[in-house]
Write a protein that holds these residues in place. Structure first.
Motif, PDB file in Angstrom:
ATOM      1  N   LYS A 142      -4.655   0.950  -6.956  1.00 44.17           N
ATOM      2  CA  LYS A 142      -4.965  -0.676  -6.646  1.00 44.17           C
ATOM      3  C   LYS A 142      -2.786  -0.694  -5.876  1.00 44.17           C
ATOM      4  O   LYS A 142      -2.572  -2.018  -7.299  1.00 44.17           O
ATOM      5  N   GLN A 143      -2.335   0.839  -5.731  1.00 40.69           N
ATOM      6  CA  GLN A 143      -1.139  -0.430  -4.793  1.00 40.69           C
ATOM      7  C   GLN A 143      -1.005  -1.632  -4.622  1.00 40.69           C
ATOM      8  O   GLN A 143       0.190  -2.352  -4.237  1.00 40.69           O
ATOM      9  N   ASP A 144      -1.372  -1.886  -4.049  1.00 39.66           N
ATOM     10  CA  ASP A 144      -1.908  -2.701  -3.157  1.00 39.66           C
ATOM     11  C   ASP A 144      -1.313  -4.515  -4.067  1.00 39.66           C
ATOM     12  O   ASP A 144      -1.003  -5.482  -2.785  1.00 39.66           O
ATOM     13  N   TRP A 154       8.148   2.040 -11.701  1.00 34.43           N
ATOM     14  CA  TRP A 154       7.091   2.495 -11.830  1.00 34.43           C
ATOM     15  C   TRP A 154       6.815   4.597 -11.289  1.00 34.43           C
ATOM     16  O   TRP A 154       6.674   5.518 -12.368  1.00 34.43           O
ATOM     17  N   GLN A 155       7.541   4.622 -10.941  1.00 32.92           N
ATOM     18  CA  GLN A 155       7.098   5.696 -10.315  1.00 32.92           C
ATOM     19  C   GLN A 155       8.991   6.391 -10.584  1.00 32.92           C
ATOM     20  O   GLN A 155       8.693   7.843 -11.281  1.00 32.92           O
ATOM     21  N   HIS A 156       9.872   5.507 -11.016  1.00 32.25           N
ATOM     22  CA  HIS A 156      10.587   5.907 -11.565  1.00 32.25           C
ATOM     23  C   HIS A 156      10.815   5.705 -12.947  1.00 32.25           C
ATOM     24  O   HIS A 156      11.413   7.377 -13.346  1.00 32.25           O
ATOM     25  N   LEU A 167       0.349   7.247  -5.123  1.00 37.19           N
ATOM     26  CA  LEU A 167       0.645   5.533  -5.646  1.00 37.19           C
ATOM     27  C   LEU A 167      -0.433   5.499  -4.135  1.00 37.19           C
ATOM     28  O   LEU A 167      -0.433   6.048  -3.909  1.00 37.19           O
ATOM     29  N   ILE A 168      -1.596   4.670  -4.573  1.00 37.72           N
ATOM     30  CA  ILE A 168      -3.033   4.830  -3.224  1.00 37.72           C
ATOM     31  C   ILE A 168      -3.380   3.516  -3.235  1.00 37.72           C
ATOM     32  O   ILE A 168      -3.246   2.536  -4.324  1.00 37.72           O
ATOM     33  N   SER A 169      -3.617   3.386  -2.288  1.00 35.59           N
ATOM     34  CA  SER A 169      -5.311   1.803  -2.696  1.00 35.59           C
ATOM     35  C   SER A 169      -6.756   2.074  -1.726  1.00 35.59           C
ATOM     36  O   SER A 169      -6.608   3.054  -0.097  1.00 35.59           O
ATOM     37  N   LEU A 170      -7.462   2.108  -2.818  1.00 36.25           N
ATOM     38  CA  LEU A 170      -8.724   2.183  -1.578  1.00 36.25           C
ATOM     39  C   LEU A 170      -9.136   1.609  -0.417  1.00 36.25           C
ATOM     40  O   LEU A 170      -9.955   1.953   0.317  1.00 36.25           O
TER      41      LEU A 170
END
Length: 383
Positions: A142-144, A154-156, A167-170
């Motif tokens: 739910k990165q979108d 958050w990545q850092h 990081l993905i979004s379905l």
């Protein structure tokens, strides 16, 4: 002419030996096991999977069959699609929760929003995953629903912890292509709290899975449990993916000394220098090489305190003294509650209540009979 065969007569055909096959257990339902059969080239199978039972010999020896086990199937009934598990190969890895064998890596799925990403909950899942000894792959769904700045923060932060999250979004087709390549030709256990999109992710990776999904509870802000048991799904590009029941707080039964090995930050610092004392718990002890200048230090010390409390409560339970039970709150905090005395607070079963009523009935009936006899004897004496 009937009679014994002559020496030059052809021998009777010998019965063919039992056909044995090999496969992987993909699901367990009560005392039945779905086994996905190997398909060697040039040897077509009438069906791809068989519903099997466990041979009595395995039951007698206490041989447990788990999802992920590589098993030998004997006496296949192709028409009825049934068989019997005759042997289990030695396991490479074993997980207790979820019950799983021969897994190569663990995929932790969390959501960046709906529900919000909680560092305390995420850390407890990561520690539990690290304790299995498997390779840990972190995926944020739910990165979108978050801004670019939130994603970068958050990545850092997670890279400082020792993880490089995917990081993905379905809702964005193709955003999980990198994840697909990381799952090829491996047995992966997917885990994480409820409501983060694990079942939806499996439906994208394995369209024929058709898993049931559920929306996040608006009142509690948590997901609802939709997966009830462990099941393996074959990935189109090769490999197996194990769906597991979601849970909001994993149980941590590690010793204080084992906790340090489940934090990549501690492992990285200890690889560069060693502590002065071998039994150092890395809580700012003298000569500690880990120090306190890292993001999850406070969370780590809280977990060590919880582990010490759990460890100290175990001897009292064995010695028969009053023990404390540990309960985990919604925020991950652990508090102790005294165990109730079982005999004092145990509810009487309906069966015992019925037996007591029957005993009372017969006792009353016997008493009434004795009184009748007493009245009859008194009447006879008066006459």
């Amino acid at each position: 002419m009937n009679g014994p065969l002559a020496m030059d007569d052809p021998p009777c055909p010998q019965p063919e030996p039992d056909l044995t096959l090999w496969g992987v257990v993909t699901a367990v339902q009560a005392n039945y096991y779905w086994v996905s059969l190997d398909r060697p080239e040039g040897e077509p199978r009438p069906c791809a999977a068989l519903l099997c039972i466990r041979r009595a010999r395995l039951k007698k020896t206490g041989q447990r069959v788990m999802v992920g086990d590589r098993v030998q199937v004997a006496d296949p009934d192709w028409e009825g699609q049934r068989g019997a598990i005759a042997a289990v190969d030695p396991r490479q890895t074993v997980l207790d929760r979820p019950p799983m064998a021969n897994a190569d890596q663990m995929l932790l799925v969390f959501a960046m929003a709906e529900p919000d990403l909680d560092p305390h909950q995420l850390s407890r899942f990561l520690v539990k995953a690290e304790s299995t000894g498997l390779e840990v792959l972190l995926c944020l769904n739910k990165q979108d629903l978050v801004t670019d700045q939130t994603r970068r923060i958050w990545q850092h932060r997670l890279r400082q912890w020792g993880y490089d999250p995917l990081l993905i979004s379905l809702r964005q087709e193709g955003s999980w292509a990198d994840l697909q390549s990381r799952l090829q030709h491996r047995i992966t256990v997917i885990s994480g709290p409820s409501g983060v999109g694990k079942s939806s992710l499996i439906n994208c990776l394995v369209p024929e899975a058709e898993l049931r999904t559920s929306a996040v509870s608006g009142k509690l802000g948590r997901g609802r449990h939709t997966t009830r048991h462990v099941e393996l799904f074959a990935l189109p590009q090769g490999g197996l993916l194990a769906d597991t029941p979601g849970f909001n707080q994993p149980d941590l039964t590690l010793t204080p000394a084992d906790l340090g090995r489940c934090f990549p930050e501690i492992r990285r610092r200890l690889a560069q220098d060693s502590c002065q004392f071998k039994d150092c718990l890395h809580r700012d002890e003298p000569g500690c090489a880990v120090g306190i200048d890292w993001d999850r230090y406070d969370l780590y010390t809280t977990m060590v305190t919880e582990a010490e409390a759990l460890q100290n409560s175990q001897p009292s339970r064995r010695s028969g003294q009053s023990a404390m039970k540990h309960k985990v709150g919604e925020g991950g905090e652990v508090h102790q509650e005294p165990l109730l005395q079982a005999k004092k607070y145990r509810r009487v079963s309906r069966r015992r209540q019925r037996q007591a009523l029957e005993d009372f009935h017969y006792t009353t009936l016997d008493t009434a009979i004795d009184l009748d006899h007493l009245d009859d004897d008194s009447h006879e004496q008066r006459r």
